[in-house]
Scaffold this motif. Structure first.
Motif, short mmCIF file in Angstrom:
data_model
loop_
_atom_site.label_atom_id
_atom_site.label_comp_id
_atom_site.label_asym_id
_atom_site.label_seq_id
_atom_site.Cartn_x
_atom_site.Cartn_y
_atom_site.Cartn_z
N GLY A 38 4.92 4.50 -11.66
CA GLY A 38 3.71 4.98 -11.30
C GLY A 38 3.56 6.51 -11.31
O GLY A 38 4.83 7.12 -10.76
N SER A 42 0.71 7.79 -6.39
CA SER A 42 0.04 6.38 -6.83
C SER A 42 0.35 5.76 -5.62
O SER A 42 -0.27 4.50 -5.60
CB SER A 42 0.51 6.02 -7.96
N LYS A 44 3.83 4.52 -4.44
CA LYS A 44 5.14 3.83 -4.84
C LYS A 44 5.83 3.57 -3.34
O LYS A 44 6.44 2.69 -2.91
CB LYS A 44 6.14 4.45 -5.94
N GLU A 191 -1.21 1.63 -10.82
CA GLU A 191 -2.06 2.48 -11.77
C GLU A 191 -3.43 2.36 -10.87
O GLU A 191 -4.04 1.15 -11.03
CB GLU A 191 -2.19 1.99 -12.99
N ARG A 192 -3.80 3.34 -10.41
CA ARG A 192 -5.35 3.61 -9.97
C ARG A 192 -5.50 2.53 -8.67
O ARG A 192 -6.41 1.54 -8.77
CB ARG A 192 -6.44 3.46 -10.98
N THR A 193 -4.62 2.55 -7.50
CA THR A 193 -4.56 1.54 -6.65
C THR A 193 -4.21 0.09 -6.94
O THR A 193 -4.07 -0.77 -6.07
CB THR A 193 -6.05 1.56 -5.85
N HIS A 264 -5.28 8.77 -19.73
CA HIS A 264 -4.66 9.28 -18.88
C HIS A 264 -4.45 10.94 -19.32
O HIS A 264 -4.32 11.18 -20.33
CB HIS A 264 -3.03 8.75 -19.62
N ASP A 434 7.42 11.84 -11.69
CA ASP A 434 7.18 10.51 -12.12
C ASP A 434 7.69 10.63 -13.76
O ASP A 434 7.77 11.63 -14.35
CB ASP A 434 5.76 10.21 -12.04
#
Length: 589
Positions: A38, A42, A44, A191-193, A264, A434
């Motif tokens: 991610g 994000s 991780k 990705e986006r929570t 993105h 990332d």
């Protein structure tokens, strides 16, 4: 049986007002190897810390098997400078056999002075000590946050093989794509929570992403067609609007706000650079020692235009020191550095020394320049350039201390590149970045019209960005034409050749013609001559591979490798026939 070790149910986590994870639910089974990917920030690291129990989620539950032993390797573990390596690695003294086990792991990782103080170790050696601490504890569930950071390539390959064959569950965050491909049996992308799950290794994940993207495009096409129909209806006038139920308009609003295609935003890396002159950078007989230990001697090299060099070698061999000598931060004990008048360095360091946690993102960049020139020569404000590096207006007002490690690295990358240097020097640039940012950086370096000198342990990054290697070996610099994968092939070839020399040499018996027909005697003689000719050609090609005074291009190496393989296949075929005839002639004696 692949039992469940731990489960997360409807887990959510906030950082201030920012939602990091939302509605996360999944289980971890024994022997699973899960790689987490991610973008920076994000969540991780947050996910690993929730699983380890170091932080509690805002909502949801984490349930683990009774007596489950979990160990976490953090990105930047805290250590006490005065503790010895063994005290740090084996904090609770136990039985002699346990101490021996910890020492054994340390030795495998290349640390043999167990009494050395943690404060005296290099970053790579401290990373090895931290790694030994969690590996030797033999947990049921091993959590690793960027385990390859600061490690040398040999240690990374050892760790990769160790984890791939370990009969325990491992969850790891890494930017090392080769490592992910070799170890992971499942990929989780944040990705986006939200979490997305892919069975298989990194290659399978990439294939899954392509399938998902194709499916999303189909959904987006249907969505747009439906949206157009709805908008056509809305444009018919007030009478038509009142003839439709209200929830129809609500459906349009929902469609307007929803997109199956997640856009993105990419980094926009574009800087103006000056042309390099005739003299770029010349290194003459450089030597350096520390505390009586010789790091390197007699380093010579004249850089040519567009030269792209990667530096590899074990921890503590002097890679970073060489970079500091080149940019003038340190003085060599011997030799000289000559820099061309048109050569302008961009130096990306492992550890940013101007880090002030109380500065905002904007203040940090503005202290170097409030206006930057892009590749077209147009002026761009620091605010706009920060937006292009994925720091929106809100993030520009955040304190550096509130950024994730990867977000700070992205900011340092902007600072290193923004003055349009024509010679980029990077010391471990991939740490904490990332994969998406790395892909964009690799594309930028691909198109860069200057020189590159990069210290890195990231094998994929080296393969993408360099075509020449400086290899530190026992205080000397070995030069190699090719990327890391090319070098690995040659290294394995050399190791195999060394092993073959250790094996007993079997000499062919002298030809005795009895027992063979006339045609077979003639074939036997021709075979001997052709075999000797092929062996001579193989020796000549092997000599070319090992002649580092005459470096080969990657294309040369490829063609030589193909030729050697064809000759070896032909040699084996002829030798098999020669042995058949040899056996027959001996049987006739």
């Amino acid at each position: 049986m692949n039992e469940v070790l731990l489960t997360l149910e409807n887990v959510s986590c906030l950082y201030g007002e920012r939602i990091i994870l939302q509605g996360v639910s999944f289980g971890i089974h024994s022997s699973e190897k899960i790689g987490i990917v991610g973008i920076n920030g994000s969540g991780k690291t947050t996910l690993l810390r929730i699983i380890s129990g170091l932080i509690k989620p805002n909502t949801g539950t984490v349930t683990s098997r009774k007596d489950l032993k979990v160990c976490l390797l953090e990105q930047d573990p805290v250590y006490i400078s005065e503790l010895s390596v063994l005290q740090h690695t084996f904090p609770v003294a136990g039985e002699i056999k346990d101490e021996y086990h910890y020492k054994s792991i340390l030795s495998r990782l290349g640390i043999n002075n167990f009494d050395e103080k943690m404060g005296d170790l290099s970053g790579g050696q401290r990373r090895k000590a931290d790694l030994a601490r969690v590996l030797a504890a033999e947990p049921d569930l091993l959590l690793l946050d960027e385990p390859t950071n600061h490690l040398d390539l040999e240690t990374i390959e050892w760790l990769q093989n160790y984890l791939a064959n370990a009969g325990k569950a491992v969850i790891f965050v890494t930017h090392d794509r080769y490592f992910l491909d070799a170890v992971a049996t499942k990929i989780i992308e944040i990705e986006r929570t939200k979490l997305f799950y892919y069975e298989g290794n990194y290659s399978a994940y990439i294939r899954g992403k392509l399938i998902r993207a194709t499916d999303n495009k189909r959904k987006e096409t249907r969505r747009q067609a439906q949206l157009k129909k709805e908008l056509d209806w809305l444009n018919r006038g007030a009478k038509a609007r009142t003839s439709k139920p209200k929830d129809h308009i609500d459906r349009v609003k929902e469609l307007l706000s929803k997109s199956y295609l997640i856009s993105h935003q990419d980094l926009d890396i574009s800087f103006q650079i000056d042309r390099l002159g005739k003299t770029i950078l010349e290194l003459h007989r450089l030597g350096k020692s520390y505390s009586g230990k010789v790091l390197f001697t007699d380093i010579d090299h004249n850089f040519q235009n567009m030269e792209r060099v990667g530096i590899i070698g074990p921890n503590g061999c002097g890679k970073t020191t060489l970079l500091k000598i080149i940019v003038g931060e340190e003085k060599p004990d011997n030799g000289t550095v000559k820099t061309g008048i048109n050569t302008h360095f961009a130096y990306y360091k492992q550890d940013e020394d101007s880090f002030d946690p109380n500065l905002t993102v904007y203040e940090y960049i503005a202290q170097f320049a409030e206006v930057i020139k892009n590749a077209e020569g147009n002026k761009v404000t620091a605010t706009e350039m920060l937006k292009r590096f994925l720091f929106d207006g809100k993030m520009q007002q955040m304190k550096l201390g509130a950024l994730s490690g990867g977000e700070r690295k992205r900011l340092y990358l902007l600072k290193a590149l923004m003055f349009g240097a024509n010679f980029i020097i990077m010391d471990e640039p991939t740490n904490d970045l990332d994969i998406r940012t790395l892909e964009i950086l690799e594309d930028y370096l691909d198109a860069f019209k200057g020189c590159l000198l990069i210290v890195s342990h990231d094998r994929f990054f080296l393969d993408r960005t360099v075509d020449y290697l400086f290899i530190f070996q026992d205080g000397k610099l070995r030069k190699f034409a090719g990327n890391y994968s090319d070098y690995l092939l040659v290294k394995r070839f050399e190791q195999d050749a060394t092993e073959e020399k250790k094996e007993p040499v079997i000499t062919r018996p002298k030809r005795i013609a009895k027992g063979l027909s006339y045609n077979e005697q003639r074939e036997f003689g021709l075979l001997e001559k052709e075999i000797e000719k092929i062996e001579s050609e193989l020796l000549e090609l092997e000599s070319r591979l090992n002649d580092f005074a005459k470096p080969l291009s990657p294309n040369d190496y490829y063609h030589i490798s193909i030729s050697m393989q064809e000759l070896e296949n032909r040699h084996q075929e002829l030798l098999t026939r020669w042995l058949e005839l040899s056996d027959k002639q001996n049987a006739g004696n």
